[in-house]
Motif scaffolding. Structure first.
Motif, PDB file in Angstrom:
ATOM      1  N   PRO A 191      50.174  24.147  60.385  1.00 21.77           N
ATOM      2  CA  PRO A 191      50.535  23.202  59.314  1.00 21.77           C
ATOM      3  C   PRO A 191      51.195  21.953  59.871  1.00 21.77           C
ATOM      4  N   LEU A 192      51.005  20.849  59.185  1.00 20.25           N
ATOM      5  CA  LEU A 192      51.583  19.589  59.638  1.00 20.25           C
ATOM      6  C   LEU A 192      53.107  19.600  59.552  1.00 20.25           C
ATOM      7  N   VAL A 216      57.046  21.909  66.979  1.00 23.31           N
ATOM      8  CA  VAL A 216      56.278  21.989  68.231  1.00 23.31           C
ATOM      9  C   VAL A 216      56.702  20.876  69.187  1.00 23.31           C
ATOM     10  N   CYS A 217      56.907  19.678  68.652  1.00 23.61           N
ATOM     11  CA  CYS A 217      57.336  18.563  69.512  1.00 23.61           C
ATOM     12  C   CYS A 217      58.721  18.820  70.107  1.00 23.61           C
ATOM     13  N   ALA A 252      42.342  23.367  70.405  1.00 26.03           N
ATOM     14  CA  ALA A 252      42.413  24.718  69.834  1.00 26.03           C
ATOM     15  C   ALA A 252      43.146  24.742  68.504  1.00 26.03           C
ATOM     16  N   PHE A 253      43.938  23.715  68.200  1.00 28.26           N
ATOM     17  CA  PHE A 253      44.690  23.702  66.953  1.00 28.26           C
ATOM     18  C   PHE A 253      43.896  23.009  65.860  1.00 28.26           C
ATOM     19  N   HIS A 254      43.974  23.576  64.692  1.00 30.13           N
ATOM     20  CA  HIS A 254      43.376  22.984  63.492  1.00 30.13           C
ATOM     21  C   HIS A 254      44.531  22.609  62.569  1.00 30.13           C
ATOM     22  N   PHE A 255      44.844  21.310  62.510  1.00 31.22           N
ATOM     23  CA  PHE A 255      45.981  20.838  61.732  1.00 31.22           C
ATOM     24  C   PHE A 255      45.618  20.828  60.255  1.00 31.22           C
ATOM     25  N   THR A 256      46.346  21.612  59.476  1.00 33.42           N
ATOM     26  CA  THR A 256      46.042  21.807  58.069  1.00 33.42           C
ATOM     27  C   THR A 256      47.293  21.557  57.227  1.00 33.42           C
TER      28      THR A 256
END
Length: 350
Positions: free
Chosen positions: A109-110, A116-117, A143-147
Motif C-alpha cells: 500500500p502507498l 519502507v523509506c 517486485a512490488f505492486h503499489f496499490t
C-alpha cells in the motif's frame, strides 16, 4: 453445479503463519541481520518446498498472495528492526521461489511507503548493506505492486477480515525516551539553565523561576525509571508466555469465579414469599370440572364481552325491516296495496 470454496480464502493462513514465526524466532535467536544466517535457517526448516504440491494454477496464485501478505505483515511496523529484516528476506525468498508463471507481485500500500523509506534510511545509517542490497534488488526487479489497499476488495460481498494476534516477542520496544534524553540534549539544557540564571541575576526585580535548579538529575532519574519499568514489563510478559498451562489455569479459575458470582447475584434477586404465606402448600392447578366452569361463568358475568360484528349487523338489519315505510315513497309493497283496495271497497258499499 456450485463452485467449490477455495482452500486459501483468508488473508493469512494459520499454519503458514506459525512456520514463519518459527523461522523469525530462530533468526532472532542468532541475533544477526546477515542474509547468510537467514539462508541457513531457511534451508534448515525446508522452506524451499513451501510452494510444492499445489497442482492448480488458481490455487498457486492464491497461495502466493497469502505468502506475500504474511511476510509483508512482519516487514512493516510495529515489529522491531530484526523481525522486519526477516520479513524483508522472506519477501525476497518467496518472490524468487514461487512457481507461478508469470510471477505474482508483492502488494504494497502507498500508505506504508514512508515506513519502507525510513527502514531504508535506518539500514544505511546502521551500515547493514545486506538489507539495503535485498531491498534495492526487489525494487530493481519491480517486485512490488503499489496499490491503495493491502488486499483485494470484493464488491457486493461483505467479508470480515480475521484479526490475527501479534507475537509479543517480535514487537519493538519504544526508544523515544532514550533518544530524547541523550547526553547532547542534557548538555544543551544545562547551558540554557546557566544562561537563564545569569540573566535572572542581572534582573533583581524578577521573582519568576521557570527552570528548576535540579532539572538534569530529574530527567536522568525519570528516563532510568522508564527503562527499568519497560524491562520489567517485557520480562513478565515473556514469563507468562513460557508458563503456558499455568496461565491458562489461572484464566480458567478467574472465569469460574466470575460465573459463580454472577449466579449468586441472580439467585439473590429472586423475591421470597412472606412468612405468613410460607406454610401454604401449592396444590395442583385444576383446568376442568364444575368448579372451573362456574368460575368462568362468574368471570364472564363480571366482564361481559361486547357483541361481535356479525351480531351487530343482524341487529341493524332487523330494526330496518321492522320500521314502517315512509309516506313519500313511490313504490308500495303488495300487501299494503291489497289492504288499501279492501278499505276503498268498504267505503263504497257504505
Amino acid at each position: 453445479m456450485p463452485r467449490p470454496t477455495p482452500i486459501y480464502s483468508d488473508f493469512f493462513w494459520k499454519p503458514l503463519t506459525q512456520d514463519v514465526e518459527q523461522l523469525l524466532g530462530l533468526l532472532q535467536h542468532h541475533d544477526s541481520v546477515r542474509y547468510a544466517h537467514f539462508s541457513s535457517v531457511w534451508r534448515e526448516l525446508g522452506f524451499s518446498h513451501v510452494f510444492s504440491g499445489i497442482p492448480r494454477t488458481g490455487e498457486m496464485k492464491r497461495f502466493c498472495r497469502v505468502a506475500f501478505s504474511t511476510a509483508a505483515r512482519y516487514f512493516l511496523p510495529p515489529f522491531n528492526y530484526q523481525v522486519r529484516v526477516g520479513g524483508l528476506y522472506l519477501l525476497y525468498a518467496f518472490y524468487h521461489t514461487q512457481l507461478s508463471v508469470p510471477p505474482i507481485k508483492i502488494r504494497l500500500p502507498l500508505k506504508d511507503w514512508q515506513h519502507v523509506c525510513k527502514f531504508m534510511a535506518d539500514s544505511v545509517s546502521g551500515q547493514h548493506y545486506d538489507v539495503v542490497y535485498i531491498l534495492q534488488k526487489l525494487l530493481a526487479t519491480k517486485a512490488f505492486h503499489f496499490t491503495a489497499m493491502p488486499h483485494f476488495l470484493t464488491f457486493r460481498k461483505q467479508r470480515k477480515q480475521k484479526v490475527e494476534p501479534l507475537c509479543a516477542q517480535f514487537l519493538g520496544r519504544t526508544m523515544r525516551v532514550q533518544d530524547l534524553v541523550s547526553s547532547e540534549l542534557l548538555e544543551e539544557v544545562t547551558n540554557i539553565q546557566k544562561l537563564y540564571g545569569r540573566l535572572k541575576d542581572g534582573v533583581e526585580s524578577c521573582p519568576l523561576a521557570v527552570v528548576l535548579p535540579d532539572l538534569r538529575p530529574r530527567l536522568d532519574h525519570v528516563a532510568a525509571e522508564f527503562v527499568a519499568w519497560q524491562n520489567h514489563t517485557f520480562q513478565a510478559e515473556s514469563q507468562e508466555e513460557n508458563s503456558g498451562p499455568e496461565g491458562e489455569g489461572d484464566e480458567t479459575g478467574r472465569r469460574a469465579r466470575l460465573l459463580s458470582s454472577i449466579k449468586q447475584k441472580s439467585y439473590s434477586s429472586i423475591q421470597k414469599a412472606s412468612r405468613s404465606r410460607r406454610h401454604r402448600q401449592a396444590g395442583p392447578v385444576e383446568t376442568s370440572g364444575p368448579d372451573m366452569e362456574r368460575k368462568q361463568e362468574e368471570a364472564s358475568i363480571r366482564h361481559p364481552r361486547p357483541p361481535s360484528l356479525r351480531a351487530r349487523t343482524w341487529e341493524k338489519l332487523r330494526v330496518q325491516e321492522e320500521s314502517s315505510f315512509q309516506s313519500w315513497l313511490l313504490s308500495v309493497p303488495e300487501q299494503e296495496r291489497s289492504v288499501q283496495k279492501r278499505i276503498r271497497r268498504g267505503t263504497s258499499t257504505s
